[in-house]
Design an enzyme around this catalytic site. Structure first.
Site, PDB file in Angstrom:
ATOM      1  N   ARG A  60      30.778  40.865  50.118  1.00  0.00           N
ATOM      2  CA  ARG A  60      29.701  40.403  50.986  1.00  0.00           C
ATOM      3  C   ARG A  60      28.514  40.058  50.091  1.00  0.00           C
ATOM      4  O   ARG A  60      28.550  40.242  48.878  1.00  0.00           O
ATOM      5  CB  ARG A  60      29.296  41.469  52.009  1.00  0.00           C
ATOM      6  N   GLY A  61      27.471  39.532  50.710  1.00  0.00           N
ATOM      7  CA  GLY A  61      26.247  39.304  49.960  1.00  0.00           C
ATOM      8  C   GLY A  61      26.370  38.211  48.916  1.00  0.00           C
ATOM      9  O   GLY A  61      26.882  37.132  49.182  1.00  0.00           O
ATOM     10  N   SER A  62      25.950  38.512  47.708  1.00  0.00           N
ATOM     11  CA  SER A  62      25.668  37.509  46.687  1.00  0.00           C
ATOM     12  C   SER A  62      26.895  36.760  46.173  1.00  0.00           C
ATOM     13  O   SER A  62      27.955  37.343  45.955  1.00  0.00           O
ATOM     14  CB  SER A  62      24.972  38.179  45.509  1.00  0.00           C
ATOM     15  N   CYS A  63      26.691  35.473  45.907  1.00  0.00           N
ATOM     16  CA  CYS A  63      27.701  34.644  45.259  1.00  0.00           C
ATOM     17  C   CYS A  63      27.890  35.028  43.792  1.00  0.00           C
ATOM     18  O   CYS A  63      28.871  34.630  43.155  1.00  0.00           O
ATOM     19  CB  CYS A  63      27.290  33.169  45.323  1.00  0.00           C
ATOM     20  N   THR A  64      26.962  35.812  43.240  1.00  0.00           N
ATOM     21  CA  THR A  64      27.019  36.208  41.835  1.00  0.00           C
ATOM     22  C   THR A  64      28.039  37.312  41.595  1.00  0.00           C
ATOM     23  O   THR A  64      28.262  37.715  40.450  1.00  0.00           O
ATOM     24  CB  THR A  64      25.612  36.652  41.362  1.00  0.00           C
TER      25      THR A  64
END
Length: 580
Positions: A60-64
């Protein structure tokens, strides 16, 4: 017990299971140097994933997250395998890049919800190809850890696609297209499509792996095929010495940014590319990374992009092509659940990030249709704050708000057969408490601009600051892009901020900033960003006060925070209902 799985990355592994039924962002959630989970909101906080078969429903969250996983793999701090319940492209892409470029790999499996529910932390398990065996460990010496690669490709390629894959456009484009084909196969995409622009998140310096990736492409003569913007980088490129940033990291971060600009990216350095003049239009296919930017582009602008992982954004920019899958396709943009909310006419601007944070938890991987705000009038900044918070807790790449967002404005989306949730005040109060982790009213830093501040937000801030001075024990810092900072300066807003005692940092954002920008003596931070309130305790080891912009400024003037939830939030409402 043997479980038949879908293998996204083939291979073999054995070890102890580490299982959670709560998704996790690797960026801000796992320390890339140690493999320890640092997200203080996650039930596995403090556990180490290194060498274990790590099972979560999805990322979930960041593409990083893909960049963090690559860093873990190259540092030999990665899990022995990844097991998901839902197809997870961000973390899987990190493994694919490690395999394609650095000959490092781990198995990645997808198993059914029923099989996932049976997994238990601490149990021994073995992965051989597409079979997961639990309860009967096999000695590691008997396992072959070599990867057999992806299944035979079936995605349809145009003549140009084939020529790129064969190397006719150079070795960098060939490598990029190879990675893209693997991802398209994972997504069961039938074809590729053209994108008009790209936004690269891989310019964030996580560690040596992120720079090695960029320099490898540079050595192959990489040049971007479409207009490309850059996300926030890890430093204020012009003022990093002045604000005391680590020189060694600054130099590496500078090299990384310069590498992508040499490939053809413009020096935008913003996590809010939707505020630029180059923002895409409704229906435009784009290749964006950065989670909040993706959600805003899909939901508010009506553009079309998947939530592309770091590194895949680079591949898309180099080829101008993206898999015809996910939110590029109209049928994949339809809502999967309905969430009924109450509009609070007297609510302050903390309402939208707080609501987005909770709606993201409810939605998970599913696109929601939000009802109940038809008579609200959220500003662009409200929707920006909602989307950033939503992107923090959800893995879904977009949302619809009935009567407000483009695809739910003129058409009533059919929600009659969708599962329905009704949000209550008690749930929002619970989220408020989760975000307000500080246990005393002190505050040493007011953190604003996550995502980057807009001109609209600067105008509101200046109105709150006019004629006032901050408390001497509190720092006030706003992060924003160079483009918006110039506009705010011309409008006189920066002058008001500086008279108050605050300052502006460009190019970077709060998810990349640490000491001494975070004051050494600051025990607690205050922010109006639900995204930063979620990540800060794990990333910078500070407790957080979350509240509206006006509350932030009152705290900046007084040196202490009013900790009680706002009055509008404590009004009773209906109990939670579920309808199927």
């Amino acid at each position: 017990m043997d479980v038949q799985a879908r293998s996204l990355v083939d291979g073999a592994a054995s070890g102890e299971l580490l299982v959670s039924h709560t998704s996790l962002s690797f960026w801000g959630g796992i320390n890339p140097e140690t493999g320890i989970i640092v997200d203080q909101h996650h039930p596995l906080c403090g556990e180490c994933i290194t060498g274990r078969l790590f099972a979560i429903p999805s990322g979930r969250g960041s593409c990083t997250g893909s960049g963090v996983l690559l860093e873990l793999l190259l540092r030999q701090r990665a899990p022995a395998a990844l097991i998901f319940q839902h197809v997870e492209q961000i973390l899987t892409l990190g493994v694919m890049v490690a395999r394609a470029m650095f000959e490092r790999s781990i198995p990645v499996l997808i198993i059914s919800a029923e099989a996932f529910a049976s997994l238990r932390s601490g149990s021994p398990a073995v992965i051989l190809g597409s079979v997961l065996t639990t309860g009967h460990p096999i000695p590691p010496a008997s396992l072959s850890t070599s990867s057999t690669g992806m299944p035979r490709r079936s995605v349809q390629l145009t003549t140009k696609d084939k020529r790129m894959l064969e190397g006719a456009y150079g070795p960098a484009t060939k490598l990029a297209m190879t990675i893209l084909v693997d991802v398209a196969e994972m997504q069961a995409a039938e074809t590729f499509l053209d994108v008009s622009q790209a936004h690269i998140d891989a310019c964030i310096y996580i560690g040596p792996a992120s720079l090695t990736f960029a320099e490898r492409f540079m050595s192959l003569g990489a040049k971007f095929a479409v207009p490309t913007t850059l996300n926030s980088i890890s430093i204020d490129q012009r003022r990093w010495r002045e604000i005391g940033m680590n020189a060694a990291i600054a130099q590496e971060a500078h090299k990384l940014a310069e590498a992508y600009m040499a490939m053809g990216a413009v020096m935008s350095f913003t996590c809010a590319p939707y505020l630029l003049d180059t923002a895409p239009k409704s229906g435009e296919d784009i290749g964006w990374a950065e989670s909040n930017a993706v959600v805003f582009a899909n939901s508010v602008l009506g553009a079309r992009t998947q939530k592309y992982p770091d590194f895949l954004d680079v591949a898309i920019a180099l080829t101008g092509r993206a898999p015809a899958a996910g939110c590029h396709l109209q049928e994949q943009r339809l809502p999967k659940l309905r969430i009924d909310v109450r509009h609070f006419p007297g609510a302050d601007d903390a309402y939208y990030p707080l609501l987005g944070y909770h709606v993201g938890k409810l939605a998970g991987p599913d696109i929601p249709l939000i009802t109940g705000l038809e008579h609200a009038d959220p500003s662009i900044s409200d929707l920006k704050a909602f989307g950033a918070a939503f992107a923090t807790t959800a893995s879904a790449p977009m949302f619809h708000i009935q009567g407000l967002t483009p695809e739910a404005l003129n058409t009533v989306l059919d929600s009659s057969k969708l599962p329905c949730f009704e949000v209550t005040n008690n749930e929002l109060i619970d989220c408020w408490r989760q975000l307000n982790t500080a246990t005393d009213p002190s505050v040493g830093l007011i953190s604003l601009g996550n995502p980057h501040f807009s001109l609209e937000e600067f105008a509101k801030l200046a109105a709150l600051l006019t004629g006032r001075k901050k408390h001497t024990g509190v720092e006030v810092v706003v992060t924003t892009s160079r483009a918006v900072a110039e506009q705010a300066s011309q409008a006189g807003y920066i002058e008001v901020l500086e008279y108050f005692g605050g300052s502006v940092i460009n190019d970077t954002c709060w998810c990349m900033l640490d000491e001494p920008v975070i004051p050494l003596n600051a025990k607690n931070i205050m922010t109006n960003s639900a995204k930063y309130a979620h990540y800060a305790p794990g990333m910078v080891h500070r407790k957080v006060h979350f509240g509206s912009l006006s509350r932030c400024i009152e705290a900046a003037c007084n040196g202490v925070v009013t900790r009680a939830p706002p009055v509008w939030l404590t009004t009773p409402t209906l109990e939670l209902q579920y309808t199927f």
